[in-house]
Design a protein around this motif. Structure first.
Motif, PDB file in Angstrom:
ATOM      1  N   GLY A  28     -32.783   5.941 -35.559  1.00  0.00           N
ATOM      2  CA  GLY A  28     -32.777   5.811 -36.770  1.00  0.00           C
ATOM      3  C   GLY A  28     -34.146   5.945 -37.563  1.00  0.00           C
ATOM      4  N   PRO A  29     -34.775   5.022 -38.151  1.00  0.00           N
ATOM      5  CA  PRO A  29     -36.024   5.163 -38.900  1.00  0.00           C
ATOM      6  C   PRO A  29     -37.340   5.465 -38.183  1.00  0.00           C
ATOM      7  CG  PRO A  29     -35.374   2.904 -39.115  1.00  0.00           C
ATOM      8  CD  PRO A  29     -34.359   3.755 -38.256  1.00  0.00           C
ATOM      9  N   TRP A  30     -37.223   5.207 -36.758  1.00  0.00           N
ATOM     10  CA  TRP A  30     -38.211   5.492 -35.665  1.00  0.00           C
ATOM     11  C   TRP A  30     -38.184   6.976 -35.330  1.00  0.00           C
ATOM     12  CZ3 TRP A  30     -34.750   1.121 -35.955  1.00  0.00           C
ATOM     13  CH2 TRP A  30     -35.568  -0.089 -36.437  1.00  0.00           C
TER      14      TRP A  30
ATOM     15  N   HIS B  53     -27.765   4.949 -46.338  1.00  0.00           N
ATOM     16  CA  HIS B  53     -26.510   3.940 -46.681  1.00  0.00           C
ATOM     17  C   HIS B  53     -25.217   4.098 -45.868  1.00  0.00           C
ATOM     18  CE1 HIS B  53     -28.605   2.221 -50.412  1.00  0.00           C
ATOM     19  NE2 HIS B  53     -29.356   3.055 -50.042  1.00  0.00           N
ATOM     20  N   LEU B  54     -25.322   5.222 -45.155  1.00  0.00           N
ATOM     21  CA  LEU B  54     -23.990   5.817 -44.549  1.00  0.00           C
ATOM     22  C   LEU B  54     -23.927   6.136 -43.253  1.00  0.00           C
ATOM     23  CD1 LEU B  54     -23.250   8.412 -47.355  1.00  0.00           C
ATOM     24  CD2 LEU B  54     -22.074   6.346 -46.871  1.00  0.00           C
ATOM     25  N   GLY B  55     -24.696   4.885 -42.374  1.00  0.00           N
ATOM     26  CA  GLY B  55     -24.884   5.149 -41.145  1.00  0.00           C
ATOM     27  C   GLY B  55     -23.640   4.757 -40.241  1.00  0.00           C
TER      28      GLY B  55
ATOM     29  N   GLN C  87     -28.635 -15.281 -42.832  1.00  0.00           N
ATOM     30  CA  GLN C  87     -29.311 -14.402 -43.759  1.00  0.00           C
ATOM     31  C   GLN C  87     -29.542 -13.031 -42.710  1.00  0.00           C
ATOM     32  OE1 GLN C  87     -32.459 -16.418 -45.715  1.00  0.00           O
ATOM     33  NE2 GLN C  87     -31.254 -16.536 -47.624  1.00  0.00           N
ATOM     34  N   TRP C  88     -29.889 -12.076 -43.398  1.00  0.00           N
ATOM     35  CA  TRP C  88     -30.280 -10.855 -42.434  1.00  0.00           C
ATOM     36  C   TRP C  88     -31.015  -9.753 -43.291  1.00  0.00           C
ATOM     37  CZ3 TRP C  88     -28.214  -5.750 -42.427  1.00  0.00           C
ATOM     38  CH2 TRP C  88     -28.275  -4.875 -41.118  1.00  0.00           C
ATOM     39  N   MET C  89     -31.908  -9.101 -42.611  1.00  0.00           N
ATOM     40  CA  MET C  89     -32.423  -7.728 -43.327  1.00  0.00           C
ATOM     41  C   MET C  89     -32.298  -6.628 -42.018  1.00  0.00           C
ATOM     42  SD  MET C  89     -35.143  -5.752 -42.799  1.00  0.00           S
ATOM     43  CE  MET C  89     -36.458  -6.435 -41.952  1.00  0.00           C
TER      44      MET C  89
ATOM     45  N   GLY D  52     -20.555  -2.969 -43.503  1.00  0.00           N
ATOM     46  CA  GLY D  52     -19.176  -2.646 -42.897  1.00  0.00           C
ATOM     47  C   GLY D  52     -18.312  -1.606 -43.410  1.00  0.00           C
ATOM     48  N   VAL D  53     -18.817  -0.985 -44.536  1.00  0.00           N
ATOM     49  CA  VAL D  53     -17.882  -0.222 -45.217  1.00  0.00           C
ATOM     50  C   VAL D  53     -17.815   1.327 -44.833  1.00  0.00           C
ATOM     51  CG1 VAL D  53     -16.916   0.596 -47.556  1.00  0.00           C
ATOM     52  CG2 VAL D  53     -18.505  -1.422 -47.301  1.00  0.00           C
ATOM     53  N   ILE D  54     -16.726   1.929 -44.347  1.00  0.00           N
ATOM     54  CA  ILE D  54     -16.565   3.130 -44.030  1.00  0.00           C
ATOM     55  C   ILE D  54     -16.268   3.892 -45.507  1.00  0.00           C
ATOM     56  CG2 ILE D  54     -15.088   4.970 -42.832  1.00  0.00           C
ATOM     57  CD1 ILE D  54     -16.157   2.848 -41.008  1.00  0.00           C
TER      58      ILE D  54
HETATM   59  C1  LIG Z   1     -27.853  -4.185 -46.101  1.00  0.00           C
HETATM   60  C2  LIG Z   1     -27.202  -2.768 -45.406  1.00  0.00           C
HETATM   61  C3  LIG Z   1     -25.863  -2.313 -45.648  1.00  0.00           C
HETATM   62  C4  LIG Z   1     -25.469  -1.561 -45.096  1.00  0.00           C
HETATM   63  N1  LIG Z   1     -23.985  -1.143 -45.389  1.00  0.00           N
HETATM   64  C5  LIG Z   1     -23.575   0.000 -44.845  1.00  0.00           C
HETATM   65  C6  LIG Z   1     -22.198   0.308 -45.038  1.00  0.00           C
HETATM   66  O1  LIG Z   1     -21.273  -0.591 -45.715  1.00  0.00           O
HETATM   67  N2  LIG Z   1     -21.772   1.398 -44.640  1.00  0.00           N
HETATM   68  C7  LIG Z   1     -22.386   2.353 -43.833  1.00  0.00           C
HETATM   69  O2  LIG Z   1     -21.875   3.444 -43.497  1.00  0.00           O
HETATM   70  N3  LIG Z   1     -23.708   2.107 -43.848  1.00  0.00           N
HETATM   71  C8  LIG Z   1     -24.229   1.067 -44.085  1.00  0.00           C
HETATM   72  N4  LIG Z   1     -25.590   0.627 -44.070  1.00  0.00           N
HETATM   73  C9  LIG Z   1     -26.392   1.524 -43.360  1.00  0.00           C
HETATM   74  C10 LIG Z   1     -26.370   1.734 -41.721  1.00  0.00           C
HETATM   75  O3  LIG Z   1     -26.623   0.355 -41.068  1.00  0.00           O
HETATM   76  C11 LIG Z   1     -27.302   2.490 -40.983  1.00  0.00           C
HETATM   77  O4  LIG Z   1     -27.341   3.700 -41.639  1.00  0.00           O
HETATM   78  C12 LIG Z   1     -27.028   2.668 -39.513  1.00  0.00           C
HETATM   79  O5  LIG Z   1     -26.846   1.382 -38.972  1.00  0.00           O
HETATM   80  C13 LIG Z   1     -28.167   3.454 -38.963  1.00  0.00           C
HETATM   81  O6  LIG Z   1     -27.629   3.353 -37.568  1.00  0.00           O
HETATM   82  P1  LIG Z   1     -28.639   4.442 -36.446  1.00  0.00           P
HETATM   83  O7  LIG Z   1     -27.951   4.107 -35.074  1.00  0.00           O
HETATM   84  O8  LIG Z   1     -28.767   5.571 -36.945  1.00  0.00           O
HETATM   85  O9  LIG Z   1     -30.052   3.434 -36.375  1.00  0.00           O
HETATM   86  P2  LIG Z   1     -30.253   1.816 -35.813  1.00  0.00           P
HETATM   87  O10 LIG Z   1     -29.153   0.998 -35.999  1.00  0.00           O
HETATM   88  O11 LIG Z   1     -31.473   1.501 -36.426  1.00  0.00           O
HETATM   89  O12 LIG Z   1     -30.582   2.271 -34.181  1.00  0.00           O
HETATM   90  C14 LIG Z   1     -31.586   2.934 -33.859  1.00  0.00           C
HETATM   91  C15 LIG Z   1     -31.717   2.299 -32.335  1.00  0.00           C
HETATM   92  O13 LIG Z   1     -32.978   3.195 -31.841  1.00  0.00           O
HETATM   93  C16 LIG Z   1     -33.890   2.406 -31.114  1.00  0.00           C
HETATM   94  N5  LIG Z   1     -35.253   2.784 -31.141  1.00  0.00           N
HETATM   95  C17 LIG Z   1     -35.916   3.180 -31.978  1.00  0.00           C
HETATM   96  N6  LIG Z   1     -36.852   3.590 -31.622  1.00  0.00           N
HETATM   97  C18 LIG Z   1     -36.851   3.573 -29.979  1.00  0.00           C
HETATM   98  C19 LIG Z   1     -37.784   3.950 -28.946  1.00  0.00           C
HETATM   99  N7  LIG Z   1     -38.821   4.408 -29.089  1.00  0.00           N
HETATM  100  N8  LIG Z   1     -37.109   3.842 -27.647  1.00  0.00           N
HETATM  101  C20 LIG Z   1     -35.998   3.373 -27.610  1.00  0.00           C
HETATM  102  N9  LIG Z   1     -35.128   2.995 -28.452  1.00  0.00           N
HETATM  103  C21 LIG Z   1     -35.599   3.194 -29.644  1.00  0.00           C
HETATM  104  C22 LIG Z   1     -33.723   0.917 -31.888  1.00  0.00           C
HETATM  105  O14 LIG Z   1     -33.964  -0.090 -31.084  1.00  0.00           O
HETATM  106  C23 LIG Z   1     -32.325   0.789 -32.357  1.00  0.00           C
HETATM  107  O15 LIG Z   1     -31.422   0.037 -31.613  1.00  0.00           O
HETATM  108  C24 LIG Z   1     -26.223  -0.235 -44.407  1.00  0.00           C
HETATM  109  C25 LIG Z   1     -27.392  -0.726 -44.130  1.00  0.00           C
HETATM  110  C26 LIG Z   1     -28.099  -1.951 -44.546  1.00  0.00           C
HETATM  111  C27 LIG Z   1     -29.467  -2.428 -44.150  1.00  0.00           C
END
Ligand SMILES: Cc1cc2nc3c(=O)[nH]c(=O)nc-3n(C[C@H](O)[C@H](O)[C@H](O)COP(=O)(O)OP(=O)(O)OC[C@H]3O[C@@H](n4cnc5c(N)ncnc54)[C@H](O)[C@@H]3O)c2cc1C
Length: 425
Positions: A265-267, A391-393, A359-361, A53-55
């Protein structure tokens, strides 16, 4: 802000409804597109749900740095350490690790920091705009952030990183142990016992009430603006006539939009592969525990330099998390890593109440050079890319949406965007 009407017939599809996708959907809607967000689950339920939750706009130092490789064996051997690798995943990880290692030269670090400093500057402006637009300003607190050090050695070893940040305009202030306690009285015990010796305060950081509240609030705002969310699994992308990217869905449909934004995201890399576009993004798993009644009242996020974990004072409780585990996208979570983080955090806060902790992953979408992919896809006329924020999503979501909407509207990309191009892989 009103939705522009001139381009209202143009159709945009956003693939993936994490915080980056939802922010992009809002920005495209604001730019006048009819927007459909394609999400296979519930929007915001992956990494965007439970992060710290950090910006964190001051976090411009890339993960790969000269000499980091020598710390890896020590981290891997420590069961409470910040890094874990699952052996079965190592062969698949090799190309990413190779690029990670290659990115960690002094010149590579300087370049990445410069690029991230530019992006983070945009993030610092874009978040308040987006939150105002969504009526969610109260969900963010601007109280800065602290990094704390247990040893003089670690404090001095980090001097180069603070100097790097200063070179890129980031203000910080070194704190004595006494000053640390003045800022965060709950750390007094750790200072008195000699566990904590130094601190560094960065004023330009904010934290949110709860990342889930942010992403679900933005999703509701997207809907209120007329955005459509379709529960759909994107099974593939292909090249159609006039080099347009076509979207194939699990139910057999094919979609053809004026703009397609890939924010999965990672997908994301797997979806790009059939188009002949390579992106290196690994799932870098992080773990945490949220304590609803910790009895601790920190005012701002506190990062442990040695322990590599963050204590985040969220509205829903104290969240203790961090660590990096490379195990691929499919492996089960290993919550022993959440336990480990709680154990080391007790060194700072021995009296905290862990009752009712959850807990969460989550899977950070991490690139080897710590820069996200933001820009146009090469050779396709309608495909935009916004993933790999590591780390900055949360931090980078609002600015990514703004940049992608600008590209969709045909704006000439600013030169700084070239650092984020997918072609670098
Ligand atoms: C422990 C932890 C702490 C963190 N702390 C911070 C922090 O303090 N500040 C910060 O800025 N960032 C932080 N982050 C990083 C941040 O959470 C991620 O970088 C960010 O959430 C990524 O967002 P996203 O929208 O790219 O991906 P995601 O949240 O992974 O969203 C991707 C979406 O795509 C969907 N999707 C994937 N493939 C398909 C498909 N084929 N069809 C349809 N839908 C699909 C998935 O279901 C998902 O909902 C942290 C991460 C972790 C794990």
């Amino acid at each position: 802000m009103s939705v522009q009407q001139s381009d209202i017939q143009k159709q945009a599809y956003v693939i993936g409804g994490g915080v980056v996708g939802v922010s992009t959907g809002i920005a495209l809607r604001r730019a006048g597109y009819a927007v459909t967000l394609l999400e296979r689950g519930e929007p915001g339920r992956e990494a965007s749900f439970g992060n710290a939750g950090v910006i964190a706009v001051t976090e411009i130092a890339p993960m790969s740095a000269p000499g980091i490789i020598w710390s890896v064996p020590k981290w891997l051997l420590d069961p409470l350490g910040p890094l874990a690798l699952r052996p079965a995943h190592v062969p698949a990880l090799i190309p990413w690790l190779w690029k990670f290692w290659r990115a960690g030269t002094p010149a590579g670090v300087e370049q990445a920091a410069k690029a991230l400093a530019w992006l983070m500057d945009g993030a610092w402006q874009a978040w308040p705009e987006l939150l105002r637009d969504a009526g969610m300003t109260a969900e963010v607190t601007e109280a800065g952030a602290l990094t704390v050090y247990e040893t003089d050695a670690a404090f001095h070893a980090d001097a180069h990183e603070w100097a790097l940040k200063r070179r890129h305009g980031i203000e910080s202030q070194a704190l004595s142990a006494g000053e640390l306690v003045e800022m965060e009285p709950d750390l007094a015990g750790a200072v008195q016992r000699g566990v904590l010796r130094h601190g560094v305060y960065c004023p330009k950081t904010a934290h949110v009430s709860d990342p889930w509240r942010i992403v679900s609030g933005l999703t509701a705002h997207f809907r209120a603006l007329g955005g459509v969310i379709e529960h759909a699994v994107v099974t593939g992308l292909s090249r159609g006539p006039a080099d347009r990217c076509l979207i194939h869905l699990g139910d057999g449909r094919t979609l053809d939009g004026d703009t397609v934004a890939l924010t999965a995201g990672p997908w994301s890399p797997k979806l790009l592969k059939p188009l002949g576009i390579r992106a290196l993004v690994e799932s870098e798993r992080g773990y945490n525990t949220t304590l609803p009644n910790s009895g601790v009242s920190l005012k701002r996020p506190v990062t442990s330099a040695e322990g590599k974990f963050v204590l985040s004072p969220l509205a829903i409780g104290l969240r203790i998390g961090g660590a990096a585990e490379f195990a691929g996208l499919e492996a089960d979570a290993n919550y022993k890593r959440s336990d480990a983080l709680l154990t080391i955090a007790r060194r700072y806060l021995p009296d905290m109440n862990a009752e009712g902790g959850t807990q969460w992953m989550g899977q950070r979408p991490s690139t080897p050079d710590s820069l996200p992919v933001i820009g146009r896809a090469p050779g396709l006329s309608n495909l935009l890319l916004g993933f790999g924020h590591g780390h900055l999503g949360l931090t980078g979501a609002a600015v990514t949406g703004k940049l992608l909407a600008g590209l969709a509207q045909g704006q000439t990309p600013v030169p700084q965007l070239s650092a984020f191009a997918v072609e670098r892989f």
